[in-house]
Design a protein around this motif. Structure first.
Motif, PDB file in Angstrom:
ATOM      1  N   VAL A   1       0.852  -1.199   0.000  1.00 37.74           N
ATOM      2  CA  VAL A   1       0.000   0.000   0.000  1.00 37.74           C
ATOM      3  C   VAL A   1       0.886   1.247   0.000  1.00 37.74           C
ATOM      4  O   VAL A   1       1.909   1.293   0.694  1.00 37.74           O
ATOM      5  N   HIS A   2       0.485   2.242  -0.780  1.00 41.36           N
ATOM      6  CA  HIS A   2       1.171   3.531  -0.827  1.00 41.36           C
ATOM      7  C   HIS A   2       0.163   4.650  -0.597  1.00 41.36           C
ATOM      8  O   HIS A   2      -1.009   4.524  -0.993  1.00 41.36           O
ATOM      9  N   ILE A   3       0.619   5.739   0.014  1.00 41.79           N
ATOM     10  CA  ILE A   3      -0.196   6.944   0.119  1.00 41.79           C
ATOM     11  C   ILE A   3       0.505   8.063  -0.638  1.00 41.79           C
ATOM     12  O   ILE A   3       1.729   8.060  -0.809  1.00 41.79           O
ATOM     13  N   VAL A   4      -0.278   9.022  -1.111  1.00 41.37           N
ATOM     14  CA  VAL A   4       0.236  10.169  -1.860  1.00 41.37           C
ATOM     15  C   VAL A   4      -0.163  11.437  -1.113  1.00 41.37           C
ATOM     16  O   VAL A   4      -1.343  11.620  -0.774  1.00 41.37           O
ATOM     17  N   VAL A   5       0.816  12.305  -0.855  1.00 37.67           N
ATOM     18  CA  VAL A   5       0.559  13.554  -0.134  1.00 37.67           C
ATOM     19  C   VAL A   5       1.140  14.715  -0.936  1.00 37.67           C
ATOM     20  O   VAL A   5       2.042  14.521  -1.760  1.00 37.67           O
ATOM     21  N   PRO A   6       0.651  15.956  -0.695  1.00 38.04           N
ATOM     22  CA  PRO A   6       1.177  17.112  -1.432  1.00 38.04           C
ATOM     23  C   PRO A   6       2.653  17.359  -1.146  1.00 38.04           C
ATOM     24  O   PRO A   6       3.149  17.076  -0.043  1.00 38.04           O
ATOM     25  N   ARG A   7       3.352  17.912  -2.104  1.00 36.08           N
ATOM     26  CA  ARG A   7       4.791  18.138  -1.984  1.00 36.08           C
ATOM     27  C   ARG A   7       5.124  19.072  -0.822  1.00 36.08           C
ATOM     28  O   ARG A   7       6.162  18.926  -0.166  1.00 36.08           O
ATOM     29  N   ASP A   8       4.245  20.048  -0.552  1.00 39.90           N
ATOM     30  CA  ASP A   8       4.570  21.017   0.491  1.00 39.90           C
ATOM     31  C   ASP A   8       4.413  20.461   1.906  1.00 39.90           C
ATOM     32  O   ASP A   8       4.777  21.121   2.881  1.00 39.90           O
ATOM     33  N   ARG A   9       3.886  19.243   2.061  1.00 35.55           N
ATOM     34  CA  ARG A   9       3.748  18.655   3.393  1.00 35.55           C
ATOM     35  C   ARG A   9       5.069  18.107   3.932  1.00 35.55           C
ATOM     36  O   ARG A   9       5.211  17.893   5.118  1.00 35.55           O
ATOM     37  N   ILE A  10       6.019  17.850   3.025  1.00 35.27           N
ATOM     38  CA  ILE A  10       7.348  17.381   3.441  1.00 35.27           C
ATOM     39  C   ILE A  10       8.380  18.259   2.737  1.00 35.27           C
ATOM     40  O   ILE A  10       8.550  18.159   1.517  1.00 35.27           O
TER      41      ILE A  10
ATOM     42  N   VAL B   1       4.505   7.718  -0.329  1.00 37.00           N
ATOM     43  CA  VAL B   1       5.039   7.084   0.875  1.00 37.00           C
ATOM     44  C   VAL B   1       4.599   5.621   0.887  1.00 37.00           C
ATOM     45  O   VAL B   1       3.406   5.321   0.816  1.00 37.00           O
ATOM     46  N   GLY B   2       5.548   4.713   0.922  1.00 36.45           N
ATOM     47  CA  GLY B   2       5.196   3.298   0.940  1.00 36.45           C
ATOM     48  C   GLY B   2       6.444   2.441   1.188  1.00 36.45           C
ATOM     49  O   GLY B   2       7.556   2.952   1.171  1.00 36.45           O
ATOM     50  N   THR B   3       6.265   1.197   1.482  1.00 36.27           N
ATOM     51  CA  THR B   3       5.053   0.457   1.241  1.00 36.27           C
ATOM     52  C   THR B   3       4.871  -0.535   2.380  1.00 36.27           C
ATOM     53  O   THR B   3       5.772  -0.738   3.187  1.00 36.27           O
ATOM     54  N   THR B   4       3.708  -1.162   2.404  1.00 38.31           N
ATOM     55  CA  THR B   4       3.452  -2.265   3.336  1.00 38.31           C
ATOM     56  C   THR B   4       3.836  -3.581   2.660  1.00 38.31           C
ATOM     57  O   THR B   4       4.134  -3.617   1.472  1.00 38.31           O
ATOM     58  N   ASP B   5       3.778  -4.651   3.414  1.00 40.45           N
ATOM     59  CA  ASP B   5       4.141  -5.970   2.870  1.00 40.45           C
ATOM     60  C   ASP B   5       3.408  -7.035   3.679  1.00 40.45           C
ATOM     61  O   ASP B   5       3.910  -7.530   4.679  1.00 40.45           O
TER      62      ASP B   5
ATOM     63  N   ASP C   1      -4.123  14.982   5.104  1.00 42.38           N
ATOM     64  CA  ASP C   1      -3.105  15.356   4.123  1.00 42.38           C
ATOM     65  C   ASP C   1      -3.091  14.425   2.912  1.00 42.38           C
ATOM     66  O   ASP C   1      -2.518  14.764   1.874  1.00 42.38           O
ATOM     67  N   ILE C   2      -3.706  13.272   3.039  1.00 45.99           N
ATOM     68  CA  ILE C   2      -3.602  12.248   1.997  1.00 45.99           C
ATOM     69  C   ILE C   2      -4.474  12.603   0.793  1.00 45.99           C
ATOM     70  O   ILE C   2      -5.676  12.822   0.918  1.00 45.99           O
ATOM     71  N   GLU C   3      -3.837  12.683  -0.371  1.00 47.85           N
ATOM     72  CA  GLU C   3      -4.557  12.938  -1.624  1.00 47.85           C
ATOM     73  C   GLU C   3      -4.997  11.643  -2.288  1.00 47.85           C
ATOM     74  O   GLU C   3      -6.082  11.569  -2.877  1.00 47.85           O
ATOM     75  N   GLY C   4      -4.144  10.659  -2.254  1.00 49.66           N
ATOM     76  CA  GLY C   4      -4.460   9.400  -2.924  1.00 49.66           C
ATOM     77  C   GLY C   4      -3.906   8.210  -2.169  1.00 49.66           C
ATOM     78  O   GLY C   4      -2.973   8.337  -1.378  1.00 49.66           O
ATOM     79  N   VAL C   5      -4.499   7.061  -2.421  1.00 52.21           N
ATOM     80  CA  VAL C   5      -4.057   5.787  -1.841  1.00 52.21           C
ATOM     81  C   VAL C   5      -4.147   4.734  -2.938  1.00 52.21           C
ATOM     82  O   VAL C   5      -5.117   4.714  -3.710  1.00 52.21           O
ATOM     83  N   TYR C   6      -3.151   3.882  -3.031  1.00 52.21           N
ATOM     84  CA  TYR C   6      -3.294   2.748  -3.955  1.00 52.21           C
ATOM     85  C   TYR C   6      -2.660   1.513  -3.357  1.00 52.21           C
ATOM     86  O   TYR C   6      -1.717   1.585  -2.567  1.00 52.21           O
ATOM     87  N   ALA C   7      -3.228   0.374  -3.715  1.00 49.74           N
ATOM     88  CA  ALA C   7      -2.752  -0.917  -3.224  1.00 49.74           C
ATOM     89  C   ALA C   7      -2.456  -1.817  -4.420  1.00 49.74           C
ATOM     90  O   ALA C   7      -3.243  -1.889  -5.370  1.00 49.74           O
ATOM     91  N   GLY C   8      -1.328  -2.488  -4.378  1.00 50.01           N
ATOM     92  CA  GLY C   8      -0.955  -3.418  -5.438  1.00 50.01           C
ATOM     93  C   GLY C   8      -0.485  -4.736  -4.851  1.00 50.01           C
ATOM     94  O   GLY C   8      -0.209  -4.832  -3.651  1.00 50.01           O
ATOM     95  N   LEU C   9      -0.392  -5.741  -5.706  1.00 49.83           N
ATOM     96  CA  LEU C   9       0.024  -7.073  -5.268  1.00 49.83           C
ATOM     97  C   LEU C   9       1.342  -7.465  -5.925  1.00 49.83           C
ATOM     98  O   LEU C   9       1.470  -7.382  -7.148  1.00 49.83           O
ATOM     99  N   ARG C  10       2.303  -7.885  -5.120  1.00 50.69           N
ATOM    100  CA  ARG C  10       3.560  -8.409  -5.657  1.00 50.69           C
ATOM    101  C   ARG C  10       3.406  -9.912  -5.892  1.00 50.69           C
ATOM    102  O   ARG C  10       2.967 -10.628  -4.989  1.00 50.69           O
ATOM    103  N   PRO C  11       3.774 -10.398  -7.060  1.00 50.48           N
ATOM    104  CA  PRO C  11       3.739 -11.856  -7.291  1.00 50.48           C
ATOM    105  C   PRO C  11       5.041 -12.481  -6.819  1.00 50.48           C
ATOM    106  O   PRO C  11       6.063 -12.413  -7.485  1.00 50.48           O
ATOM    107  N   LEU C  12       5.021 -13.060  -5.641  1.00 56.98           N
ATOM    108  CA  LEU C  12       6.224 -13.645  -5.057  1.00 56.98           C
ATOM    109  C   LEU C  12       6.223 -15.163  -5.233  1.00 56.98           C
ATOM    110  O   LEU C  12       5.195 -15.811  -5.051  1.00 56.98           O
ATOM    111  N   LEU C  13       7.357 -15.708  -5.577  1.00 52.71           N
ATOM    112  CA  LEU C  13       7.464 -17.156  -5.723  1.00 52.71           C
ATOM    113  C   LEU C  13       7.396 -17.820  -4.359  1.00 52.71           C
ATOM    114  O   LEU C  13       7.980 -17.349  -3.390  1.00 52.71           O
TER     115      LEU C  13
END
Length: 580
Positions: free
Chosen positions: A267-276, A302-306, A342-354
């Protein structure tokens, strides 16, 4: 201009417009292919390009959209994998750094850019020499070939580079470089480049079964999920490049795979540039792995989780716990903490791990594996985005026993992606281009970093319709011409394709694309022939998707979040789950 001349010009440009889709669907049912690639992520697109440039007859089929899965939801980095050095995976790091270098200098300089990172040091005496040794190895393996090498900083120097840090969060730092890219745009460009070299690329094309001749796989049966039409696609070999769907597709083929794939949610979050306030990104150690703070235009990612994921593969959902985890860890070093507001966007993706055969003994890895699971059928899985080209070449090498005649070697390390040729000259001419089209030079440079030398085709849309060179309402970082071009050249078929992948409006604006959905859908309608009812449906489906995602991000666990996200309707309503 004759129809034949137009078709040749379109093929040379790798266009994936409405007329191209009609012709490509016809060819799926009439042509005999050497190889069919299943999956329109970066590995599938890379395999199509690799095979086409070897002189093979290639088709690629994708159930949803190009990069609709993992390949649009990564950390958007082309990196060697600094943390893999600690795991002693030296060959993986060396390979990734070579690929990063190729992208930066030869294959995709318009899409892949250097980016500086600060590694804050928190322990005295041992950490600086330990980390410096790792970065020295990183640099000598190729990490400093076309970008600056490591630079050591005192605490004061690190704070000048990243003023947003707490003074007591570090004792000093080391700056190093990696690279980043818009993953969805890069994947789409790889697919278009494959089309330029003759590959038949079709999205919204779902595999429903496999064709067999005696004991060998001889092609696939596919459904057009836009129309419901079905056709059989015959080929000497099939490559399963479906990532987290690898196991599902293997079951559909009726055989047992040589490896298993486990899905890890990031999971990643997206925040405005001026926040950091910072001049560089950051890489922070956590108790589990590392956390990246990545510059992204006017934003930070900002990411990521696992964490393991066992639910809907098409729509992994971020939970409140995921978001809280990211905020907690990044706030541990920031002088001014980030909040949920502060969060503008959030996205979640899946890693294909062997994974191994046993849950207890399985060793998850970012290495990739290729298996010839049956005569005529090859599967590839694992790996990381950065090494997609190597993975693709390995997959195509593996079909050699199924291909009549001698197969040429891979040459994709010498095949620039669409838009790369002439890019550097156009950067030097940005001011002239801006003046010629009445745009600010900043806008031209932004377009060059998205389209490269294809910028001429985008800007040409404004010759007869100057309004197309104006910004999209409520999403001023993008021009209206980019929406039209997404449909006429880049294969966009639905509103979510444009708002989520051809642009990144869905994560870059707090409204997540809802406020500009109507005008964007109207622009798409002109190219795709939508009536008012279709425009209304696309807007409604997209709004419900955003609502479902927002709801899921308030839930405490994966099951609750998945239930909320899965309730949203599909843009491609004829798709059948599980998607394979």
């Amino acid at each position: 201009m004759s129809k034949d001349k137009i078709e040749i010009d379109n093929r040379l440009k790798g266009t994936l417009g409405p007329a191209d889709r009609v012709e490509n669907w016809r060819r799926l049912g009439s042509d005999e292919f050497d190889v069919v690639v299943i999956g329109g992520g970066v590995v599938g697109a890379g395999a199509a390009l690799d095979a086409a440039t070897r002189g093979l007859r290639v088709a690629l089929v994708e159930a949803r959209d190009l990069a609709a899965g993992t390949s649009s939801r990564s950390s958007k980095l082309f990196h060697g994998g600094l943390r893999y050095l600690e795991q002693l995976e030296f060959s993986l790091v060396r390979e990734a750094l070579r690929e990063r270098e190729l992208m930066l200098t030869r294959l995709a300089p318009h899409l892949v850019k250097p980016v500086p990172f600060l590694y804050p040091l928190t322990h005295r005496i041992w950490e600086r020499p330990y980390t410096a040794a790792g970065l020295f190895l990183y640099d000598t393996m190729g990490g400093a070939r076309s970008v600056p090498g490591q630079k050591h900083l005192s605490r004061a120097g690190a704070l000048r580079m990243v003023p947003a840090l707490k003074r007591n969060a570090m004792i000093g730092g080391i700056r190093y470089y990696d690279a980043q890219a818009d993953d969805a745009r890069h994947t789409m460009t790889v697919a278009r480049t494959a089309a330029r070299y003759g590959a038949v690329i079709t999205t919204s094309t779902q595999v429903t079964g496999f064709l067999r001749e005696a004991d060998r796989v001889a092609g696939v049966r596919v459904r057009d999920v836009e129309s419901g039409d079905e056709v059989e696609v015959r080929a000497q070999a099939v490559i399963n490049a479906t990532g987290v769907w690898t196991d599902e597709l293997q079951k559909l083929s009726g055989g047992r795979g040589r490896f298993r794939v486990r899905s890890s949610k990031g999971v990643h979050i997206v925040v405005p540039r001026d926040r950091i306030v910072a001049e560089a990104g950051m890489i922070l150690r956590t108790e589990k792995s590392v956390l990246f703070v990545i510059p992204w235009g006017n934003h930070w990612i900002v990411g990521t989780t696992d964490t393991d994921w066992h639910l809907d593969l098409a729509h992994p959902a971020a939970t409140k716990a995921d978001i809280d985890y990211l905020l907690e860890h990044v706030n541990s070093v920031l002088a001014t903490p980030l909040t949920h507001d502060d969060i503008e966007g959030v996205y979640a993706g899946l890693r294909p791990l062997l994974a191994g055969e046993s849950e207890e003994t399985s060793k998850l890895s970012r290495e990739h594996a290729v298996a010839r699971v049956a005569p005529g059928l090859v599967a590839i899985a694992g790996g990381k985005y950065t090494t997609y080209r190597v993975m693709a070449a390995d997959a195509v090498d593996a079909i050699a026993p199924d291909i009549t005649g001698r197969m040429a070697s891979s040459i994709t390390d010498r095949v620039p992606l669409l838009g790369a040729d002439g890019y550097h000259a156009l950067v030097n001419q940005a001011d002239q281009l801006a003046a010629a089209h009445g745009l600010h030079p900043y806008r031209i440079r932004h377009l060059l970093d998205r389209f490269g030398s294809e910028i001429h085709d985008v800007l040409a849309l404004g010759d007869d319709r100057p309004e197309l060179l104006k910004p999209i309402p409520a999403a001023p970082n993008y021009l209206q011409a980019e929406v039209v071009y997404a449909c006429s050249h880049e294969g966009a078929l639905h509103l979510e394709d444009v708002l989520t992948r051809r642009t990144r409006i869905s994560i870059e604006y707090a409204h997540r694309g809802v406020d500009c959905a109507e005008p964007v859908a109207r622009l798409m309608a002109e190219v795709l022939g939508w009536d008012d009812a279709r425009v209304a449906r696309e807007v409604e489906v997209y709004a419900k998707r955003v609502e479902a995602e927002r709801d899921s991000q308030t839930q405490p666990d994966d099951q609750a979040a998945d239930a909320k996200r899965s309730a949203a309707p599909e843009a491609r309503e004829r798709i059948i789950e599980p998607v394979v």
